[in-house]
Design an enzyme around this catalytic site. Structure first.
Site, PDB file in Angstrom:
ATOM      1  N   ASP A  77       0.726  -1.237   0.087  1.00  0.00           N
ATOM      2  CA  ASP A  77       0.071  -0.058  -0.051  1.00  0.00           C
ATOM      3  C   ASP A  77       0.931   1.231   0.099  1.00  0.00           C
ATOM      4  O   ASP A  77       0.490   2.311   0.626  1.00  0.00           O
ATOM      5  CB  ASP A  77      -0.985   0.078   1.365  1.00  0.00           C
ATOM      6  CG  ASP A  77      -1.692  -1.393   1.404  1.00  0.00           C
ATOM      7  OD1 ASP A  77      -2.322  -1.517   0.260  1.00  0.00           O
ATOM      8  OD2 ASP A  77      -1.835  -1.877   2.403  1.00  0.00           O
TER       9      ASP A  77
ATOM     10  N   LYS B  67       2.409   1.967  -5.329  1.00  0.00           N
ATOM     11  CA  LYS B  67       3.017   1.551  -6.166  1.00  0.00           C
ATOM     12  C   LYS B  67       2.477   1.729  -7.787  1.00  0.00           C
ATOM     13  O   LYS B  67       3.119   2.217  -8.512  1.00  0.00           O
ATOM     14  CB  LYS B  67       3.210   0.068  -6.162  1.00  0.00           C
ATOM     15  CG  LYS B  67       4.136  -0.489  -5.111  1.00  0.00           C
ATOM     16  CD  LYS B  67       4.468  -1.831  -4.985  1.00  0.00           C
ATOM     17  CE  LYS B  67       3.101  -2.554  -4.421  1.00  0.00           C
ATOM     18  NZ  LYS B  67       2.769  -2.237  -2.940  1.00  0.00           N
TER      19      LYS B  67
ATOM     20  N   GLY C 195      -3.971  -4.513  -4.183  1.00  0.00           N
ATOM     21  CA  GLY C 195      -5.044  -3.258  -4.564  1.00  0.00           C
ATOM     22  C   GLY C 195      -4.116  -2.012  -4.968  1.00  0.00           C
ATOM     23  O   GLY C 195      -3.475  -1.537  -4.576  1.00  0.00           O
ATOM     24  N   HIS C 196      -4.505  -1.811  -6.313  1.00  0.00           N
ATOM     25  CA  HIS C 196      -3.926  -0.271  -6.546  1.00  0.00           C
ATOM     26  C   HIS C 196      -5.080   0.625  -6.951  1.00  0.00           C
ATOM     27  O   HIS C 196      -5.956   0.444  -7.575  1.00  0.00           O
ATOM     28  CB  HIS C 196      -3.155  -0.443  -8.318  1.00  0.00           C
ATOM     29  CG  HIS C 196      -2.145  -1.363  -8.073  1.00  0.00           C
ATOM     30  ND1 HIS C 196      -1.065  -1.329  -7.352  1.00  0.00           N
ATOM     31  CD2 HIS C 196      -1.912  -2.444  -8.770  1.00  0.00           C
ATOM     32  CE1 HIS C 196      -0.010  -2.555  -7.397  1.00  0.00           C
ATOM     33  NE2 HIS C 196      -0.734  -3.062  -8.526  1.00  0.00           N
TER      34      HIS C 196
ATOM     35  N   GLN D 226       2.151  -6.151  -3.045  1.00  0.00           N
ATOM     36  CA  GLN D 226       2.659  -6.182  -1.868  1.00  0.00           C
ATOM     37  C   GLN D 226       3.973  -5.408  -1.760  1.00  0.00           C
ATOM     38  O   GLN D 226       4.114  -4.544  -2.030  1.00  0.00           O
ATOM     39  CB  GLN D 226       2.546  -7.773  -1.544  1.00  0.00           C
ATOM     40  CG  GLN D 226       1.306  -8.373  -1.299  1.00  0.00           C
ATOM     41  CD  GLN D 226       0.667  -8.990  -2.407  1.00  0.00           C
ATOM     42  OE1 GLN D 226       1.531  -9.626  -3.471  1.00  0.00           O
ATOM     43  NE2 GLN D 226      -0.398  -8.563  -2.848  1.00  0.00           N
TER      44      GLN D 226
ATOM     45  N   VAL E  81      -7.759  -1.014   0.177  1.00  0.00           N
ATOM     46  CA  VAL E  81      -8.447  -0.975  -1.270  1.00  0.00           C
ATOM     47  C   VAL E  81      -9.058  -2.340  -1.388  1.00  0.00           C
ATOM     48  O   VAL E  81     -10.201  -2.526  -2.038  1.00  0.00           O
ATOM     49  CB  VAL E  81      -7.558  -0.783  -2.467  1.00  0.00           C
ATOM     50  CG1 VAL E  81      -8.113  -0.674  -3.799  1.00  0.00           C
ATOM     51  CG2 VAL E  81      -6.541   0.308  -2.235  1.00  0.00           C
TER      52      VAL E  81
ATOM     53  N   THR F 180      -9.702  -5.091   1.123  1.00  0.00           N
ATOM     54  CA  THR F 180     -10.835  -5.547   1.961  1.00  0.00           C
ATOM     55  C   THR F 180     -11.345  -4.325   2.876  1.00  0.00           C
ATOM     56  O   THR F 180     -12.375  -4.709   3.457  1.00  0.00           O
ATOM     57  CB  THR F 180     -10.107  -6.242   3.002  1.00  0.00           C
ATOM     58  OG1 THR F 180      -8.717  -5.414   3.780  1.00  0.00           O
ATOM     59  CG2 THR F 180      -9.483  -7.530   2.347  1.00  0.00           C
TER      60      THR F 180
ATOM     61  N   LEU G 178       3.782  12.552   0.492  1.00  0.00           N
ATOM     62  CA  LEU G 178       4.747  13.344   1.338  1.00  0.00           C
ATOM     63  C   LEU G 178       3.467  14.561   1.683  1.00  0.00           C
ATOM     64  O   LEU G 178       3.755  15.275   2.740  1.00  0.00           O
ATOM     65  CB  LEU G 178       5.594  13.909   0.488  1.00  0.00           C
ATOM     66  CG  LEU G 178       6.501  14.956   1.612  1.00  0.00           C
ATOM     67  CD1 LEU G 178       7.115  14.062   2.584  1.00  0.00           C
ATOM     68  CD2 LEU G 178       7.573  15.796   0.618  1.00  0.00           C
TER      69      LEU G 178
HETATM   70  P1  IMP Z   1      -2.656 -12.954   1.761  1.00  0.00           P
HETATM   71  O1  IMP Z   1      -1.627 -12.284   0.920  1.00  0.00           O
HETATM   72  O2  IMP Z   1      -4.022 -12.519   1.541  1.00  0.00           O
HETATM   73  O3  IMP Z   1      -2.364 -14.178   2.229  1.00  0.00           O
HETATM   74  O4  IMP Z   1      -2.193 -12.057   3.190  1.00  0.00           O
HETATM   75  C1  IMP Z   1      -1.101 -12.428   3.824  1.00  0.00           C
HETATM   76  C2  IMP Z   1      -0.694 -11.039   4.513  1.00  0.00           C
HETATM   77  O5  IMP Z   1      -0.220 -10.017   3.452  1.00  0.00           O
HETATM   78  C3  IMP Z   1      -1.771 -10.359   5.437  1.00  0.00           C
HETATM   79  O6  IMP Z   1      -1.051  -9.630   6.413  1.00  0.00           O
HETATM   80  C4  IMP Z   1      -2.419  -9.266   4.356  1.00  0.00           C
HETATM   81  O7  IMP Z   1      -3.017  -8.097   5.026  1.00  0.00           O
HETATM   82  C5  IMP Z   1      -1.129  -8.619   3.576  1.00  0.00           C
HETATM   83  N1  IMP Z   1      -1.176  -8.230   2.106  1.00  0.00           N
HETATM   84  C6  IMP Z   1      -1.768  -9.027   1.076  1.00  0.00           C
HETATM   85  N2  IMP Z   1      -1.773  -8.258   0.030  1.00  0.00           N
HETATM   86  C7  IMP Z   1      -1.455  -7.034   0.348  1.00  0.00           C
HETATM   87  C8  IMP Z   1      -1.481  -5.834  -0.201  1.00  0.00           C
HETATM   88  O8  IMP Z   1      -1.554  -5.446  -1.383  1.00  0.00           O
HETATM   89  N3  IMP Z   1      -1.288  -4.678   0.446  1.00  0.00           N
HETATM   90  C9  IMP Z   1      -0.954  -4.918   1.840  1.00  0.00           C
HETATM   91  N4  IMP Z   1      -0.986  -6.011   2.601  1.00  0.00           N
HETATM   92  C10 IMP Z   1      -0.983  -6.947   1.788  1.00  0.00           C
END
Ligand code: IMP
Length: 428
Positions: A13, A16, A40-41, A223, A298, A300, A331
């Site tokens: 987040d 990117k 999520g972008h 991620q 974005v 969940t 910023l």
């Molecule tokens: P999973 O990728 O759904 O298995 O989640 C594993 C961990 O990665 C959890 O803490 C999620 O909240 C985090 N996570 C997965 N995708 C994102 C992302 O795009 N942004 C922020 N955190 C993420």
């Protein structure tokens, strides 16, 4: 500069999509290489907001070919929904290319994700519930369903039945859930396969041929470094390699073809899901960062945990990914503070650490040691040149640059595409 990787340097987040979008019109291929619709972008182009989960950000740039590489896990229902929504808004998605080796997220993967999290109780990871972990587990266990499997009904049925033989034992006997029939999965996958077929190409060949011709390929990370299954805060990580090396394995493009690795860092820190986060603020300061920064997922909608910038976290990412540049986002959200703390070291049970500690246990017990920098009160969202920024904001950026050990080449000062201060070109 043909091969450029964009990597998140914190816990995701970081914005990117915005950095990727900056290069969009000049990029020939924009490739997702890891993760799935857990990402999520959010992009704002000409005042229009686009939220995407699976499609590469480059989809919004007519000159760029969007590619989903082999390292991605695809929920086809989500992919088609995204395509339909964007097409309805006038975005041309017809040029999307998808790897035949990418793995498919099915309903049993989503179910497994949710039940294992529920069963874990306090030990849960806080996943996005999108079936990401179970799909990568099946991939590594050599029982995954790949894009190419969708085009042969008999073969697909055998694979689904083999997977369900195991999954149903677990779902029914351990989690007390209903038995899943192979037929319902196979039917859905075949229908999806039909729609997907024209998009499926040899993406390894496509990208390598493009690079041979001097085309610019942008590898768009999802991620972030600290969610990487190898380098992140294990077990509170995602199940793939969002780090720079993952761009090579996730697309079939070798490391010698990569010229630039751009780390994306938010001007403060956020995290969703469980896991250690030394600079997290549990008070009204954290609440203010969340409100000012609109820090809600974005994917969940979950409120993000917020805290001050942690230089050790970003420096570790800069080292392991060999960042050539950092793009600093949001910023503008820091305008209005008299003093802005930046974490420059940790205290772990009385011992000072100037670098990320080696063990997860030490990281979990780390207390931040802050350096307080002067804040600024001006609205900086209209700044376009580094010199337009208030001096204190310039000093903040320069201090982060020193601490991270990498030049800051771009600075986000608002959500819009144009709300960016470019210090060094990200491509040339
Ligand atoms: P999973 O990728 O759904 O298995 O989640 C594993 C961990 O990665 C959890 O803490 C999620 O909240 C985090 N996570 C997965 N995708 C994102 C992302 O795009 N942004 C922020 N955190 C993420």
């Amino acid at each position: 500069m043909p091969g450029i990787i964009v990597v998140g340097s914190q816990w995701g987040d970081e914005g990117k999509g915005k950095a990727t979008d900056q290069m969009g019109d000049r990029v020939d291929f924009c490739v997702r290489y890891s993760g799935g619709n857990n990402a999520g972008h959010t992009l704002v182009v000409d005042g229009e907001k686009y939220a995407m989960h699976l499609l590469p950000s480059g989809i919004l740039s007519p000159n760029s070919t969007p590619v989903i590489g082999n390292g991605v896990v695809i929920d086809l229902g989500v992919l088609f929904h995204e395509i339909d929504v964007l097409t309805g808004r006038g975005v041309d998605c017809s040029n999307l290319k998808v790897s035949s080796n990418a793995h498919i997220i099915t309903s049993y993967h989503r179910t497994m994700d949710k039940v294992t999290e529920r069963f874990a109780g306090k030990r849960k990871i806080g996943t996005t519930g999108r079936g990401i972990g179970p799909t990568y587990s099946d991939k590594i266990n050599r029982m995954g369903i790949r894009v190419q499997d969708l085009f042969d009904e008999e073969h697909l049925r055998q694979k689904v039945e083999a997977a369900l033989d195991q999954k149903n034992q677990i779902l029914v006997k351990i989690y007390n859930r209903r038995h899943i029939e192979a037929d319902e999965i196979v039917e859905e996958l075949l229908a999806h396969g039909e729609r997907l077929r024209p998009m499926v190409v040899d993406t390894v060949r496509l990208l390598n041929d493009g690079l041979d011709e001097g085309k610019i390929v942008l590898f768009e990370g999802a991620q972030a470094h600290h969610l990487d299954v190898d380098h992140g805060t294990y077990p509170y990580v995602t199940s793939s390699n969002p780090t720079a090396g993952g761009a090579c394995t996730g697309t079939g493009v070798g490391p010698t073809r990569i010229d630039r690795v751009i780390g994306i860092a938010k001007a403060y820190t956020t995290r969703v899901g469980e896991g250690p986060f030394p600079t997290e603020l549990h008070d009204e300061t954290g609440e203010k960062l969340r409100t000012d920064g609109g820090e809600f997922g974005v994917t969940t909608g979950r409120p993000r945990r917020c805290g001050w910038f942690d230089a050790l976290v970003v420096e570790a990412a800069a080292t392991a990914n060999a960042f050539t540049d950092v793009f600093l986002t949001k910023l503008d959200i820091l305008s209005g503070w008299d003093r802005i703390p930046v974490c420059v070291a940790y205290d772990v049970n009385g011992t000072r650490h100037d670098r990320l500690p080696m063990s997860q246990q030490e990281f979990a017990e780390a207390t931040p040691i802050y350096e307080e920098l002067d804040g600024w009160h001006e609205d900086i969202s209209g700044c376009r040149e580094f010199d337009d920024l208030p001096v204190k904001a310039q000093d903040y950026v320069k201090r982060l640059e020193e601490l991270i050990g990498t030049r800051i080449s771009g600075i986000g000062v608002g959500p819009g595409r144009e709300q960016t201060v470019m210090v060094h070109d990200l491509i040339d």
